[in-house]
Enzyme design. Sequence first.
Site, PDB file in Angstrom:
ATOM      1  CG  HIS A 129      -0.343   0.127   2.542  1.00  0.00           C
ATOM      2  ND1 HIS A 129      -0.128   1.340   3.153  1.00  0.00           N
ATOM      3  CD2 HIS A 129       0.106  -0.807   3.414  1.00  0.00           C
ATOM      4  CE1 HIS A 129       0.423   1.146   4.349  1.00  0.00           C
ATOM      5  NE2 HIS A 129       0.579  -0.148   4.532  1.00  0.00           N
ATOM      6  CG  ASP A 141       2.921   0.784   7.577  1.00  0.00           C
ATOM      7  OD1 ASP A 141       2.596  -0.046   6.706  1.00  0.00           O
ATOM      8  OD2 ASP A 141       2.159   1.132   8.490  1.00  0.00           O
ATOM      9  CD  GLU A 175      -2.614  -1.480   5.788  1.00  0.00           C
ATOM     10  OE1 GLU A 175      -2.608  -2.415   6.600  1.00  0.00           O
ATOM     11  OE2 GLU A 175      -2.152  -0.348   6.076  1.00  0.00           O
ATOM     12  CD  GLU A 176      -1.157   2.666   7.489  1.00  0.00           C
ATOM     13  OE1 GLU A 176      -1.824   2.276   8.479  1.00  0.00           O
ATOM     14  OE2 GLU A 176       0.019   2.329   7.304  1.00  0.00           O
ATOM     15  CD  GLU A 202       1.091  -3.665   6.198  1.00  0.00           C
ATOM     16  OE1 GLU A 202       1.946  -3.028   6.850  1.00  0.00           O
ATOM     17  OE2 GLU A 202       0.097  -3.112   5.711  1.00  0.00           O
ATOM     18  CG  HIS A 278       1.820   3.782  12.063  1.00  0.00           C
ATOM     19  ND1 HIS A 278       0.587   3.279  12.411  1.00  0.00           N
ATOM     20  CD2 HIS A 278       2.078   3.285  10.830  1.00  0.00           C
ATOM     21  CE1 HIS A 278       0.130   2.521  11.433  1.00  0.00           C
ATOM     22  NE2 HIS A 278       1.032   2.503  10.455  1.00  0.00           N
TER      23      HIS A 278
END
Length: 830
Positions: A129, A141, A175-176, A202, A278
């Site tokens: 993603h 990510d 995706e998030e 991922e 993140h």
Amino acid sequence: GAPLVLLYLLGLRSLVQLSHRQLLSREGREFSAQRARGYLDNITAIGPRTVGSPANEVLTVNYLLEQIRAIEIESTDAHKIVVDIQRPTGSFSIDFLGGFTSYYANITNVVVKLEPRNGAEHAVLSNCHFDSVPNTPGASDDAVSCSVMLEILYTLSKSSEPLQHAVIFLFNGAEENILQASHGFITQHEWAKSIRAFINLEAAGVGGKELVFQTGPENPWLVQAYVFAAKHPFASVVAQEVFQSGIIPADTDFRIYRDFGNVPGIDLAFIENGYIYHTKYDTSDRILTDSIQRAGDNILAVLKYLATSDMLAKSFEYRHGNVVFFDVLGLFVLAYPARVGTIMNYIIAAIAFLYLSKKVLQPKTRAINNLKKFFTAFGLILLSWISTLVTVLIVAVFISLIGRSLSWYTHFYVSVFLYGTAAAVKLILVHSLAKKFYYKNMNDQYLGDVFFDASLMIWSVALAVITQMGLCSAFICTLWVAFPLLTKLMIHKEFRQKGATMKFVVMYMLGMFVPYLYMMYLSWTVFEMFTPIMGRSGSEIPPDVVLAGLIVTSTMILSSYFINFIYLVKSTKTTLISLTTVFVVTLVLVCSGIFFPYSSDAANPKPKRVFLQHTSRRFHDLDGNLIKNDSGIWINGFDYNGISHITPHVPEINDTIRTPCEEWAPFCGLPWILPVHFMFRLVKNWYLPAPQVIPANPIHFKVLAKELTPWNSVKLSFEVSGPSHMSLYIRPHEGSALSTWSLGDGTPVASIGGDYFVFYSHGLQATPWHFWIELTASEKHSDGIVSLAIAAHYFFGEDEKSPQLYALLERFPNWTFSSGWSCTYDLFVF
């Protein structure tokens, strides 16, 4: 004795560290990490890529399309490349985070199919993603995975050998937003029907090795494909069973393909350095080129293997059965069918029980006495473990109560010196006291033998029980029964004739090498994953209690075949004094606050996560009258420490502004972006009064219709338009129930606490959101039958941050990652 055991464990730890840090072996390669890094740098240079933002929907999509077109131009005649831009709209319910429903409109997928010139009936899917969470560059990510996929597409397309099956590359753009784009693809795209297997790329950390942490469901041929093809394997069925138990608060697109597409697959994730996952620190320069090379080598090899495999076309025939799989120090993977593992486990357990029964019950004249001594030792080991766990957890609770949680977050060794030494001291103390007072006239050699057998019995029982539970992770117990039993049989004669000589100790430690090395390897992986998670697991769970529990468990396991040494050595006094000194000194230092939990070190930051929402709230009654409104900056600290470390820097954020709960409103009348309310106590979030939020793009909420159905329920229809992210909260009043709605599969799914949560997002140019809900009510209610609230979240553009929010964020210390946005909240009663 103790120094020797310590040296042995430190030696094993060094081997494990070497194995985890060794990313690659040098050899000729097809995959170019340098070219992939170029893609990565360009994607992350775009900035945060939030769903609905021009950065995500236009700039990143355009960049991907440019690269794909360039790859297509250079591809050989053996292949055909087809590109499709999908913009799906859909809805589904999911039991992640306690259960909620998701609705998406016009989100973006970039789909590329690489197939032989004559086409292909079957396909393997590779998924990444390109969107990121707000306010982060999202390098690991998941931009690095998309970069790896671009380079794999380039490499495969340049090959002169045609593939047998198609490879579909899905660059998914949402995706998030809790797996929305993968759902749009697998349930709506025409190519989805041809997919027989997938690989999902991922991240739960930044760089390092990529761990295979989920496979299947069933379909053992997929694990065999990874075992055969992967050049630098790193895989564990233990990770799979831990992840699927739900104790890690995360999920991946794997679930969507499995549950909504009925397709088996392999889930891989980078797990190193989860401290900056993140956050704004997740930048491309922190990902080693060797990490990219490693992932590229592995995924290219596995995709190529699957795309040329006869099994892919006949995957239906090979779908049954689970697999036990684990890598050995990253050198190779051992994999075998779970049913073979079950038979093997029971045979090994039976041999161990046979050995123990023969040992205890011979000669018959002393059987009763032997049994008594054996079960006393068995009980003493269990008692020492339980008392150790209780003691260390008391220390952890004390540390939490005095406000010193997470002292080890930046310095992991502190947790070992605090909880590890406490566990070792308690364990040694219990057995030293037993030896001195209970076994005072007994032969040391005999005691050493009995306690070894008692430990073997514990592991044999554990092996039988875990195998009976159907867990593949029982292979760990197999190692801890088979190797010690073999060691005992090999050195039994030496021990019986000469006692605990140096030769015996060396042979004993060599015999225990495999189970101890593997347990250290596994423990390293567990702590690598779980320690950073403690910094983002909410304010409900005391992280010190969790980490202390993990350390005690590791100590108990690693001590199980060294407990007998306590009975063989002359004295444990020096060991106890040394360990107690380390524990007391560490405890004093932790209590004094010398170990600050967080770090702003540029090379290795370990930030505290804080989320700030500048919110304006409006509450309406049944007649539509405004009965309450306020505005403020709602502040959530993402760990157990709350905001205590921030108050000295921003004094107005203190205990006098705790967030009040509006008991009569769904989710306490607060604008949760996701239903994570159960992870945060209201005493640990704050509401700082601030001026009203007036967005340039306000939400428009309209009731389209209210009707009474023939089956005597009330149907309410709505239209909503607003920013790319909105949250809908529904609470039926007492005496009424939400029976059906136009979302998901039509069956409402309640969140923890009984309220209903709907997560909405859209890409560019989405039409207004239309939905309806239907309620049944036993009688007329003067206060209405349902409360419905909607929050609008502004994650980008001119409405993202107010001047007041900017000013507050500037004052936060540099060891925090403070993510802020503006939002509005409106509640209505019908």
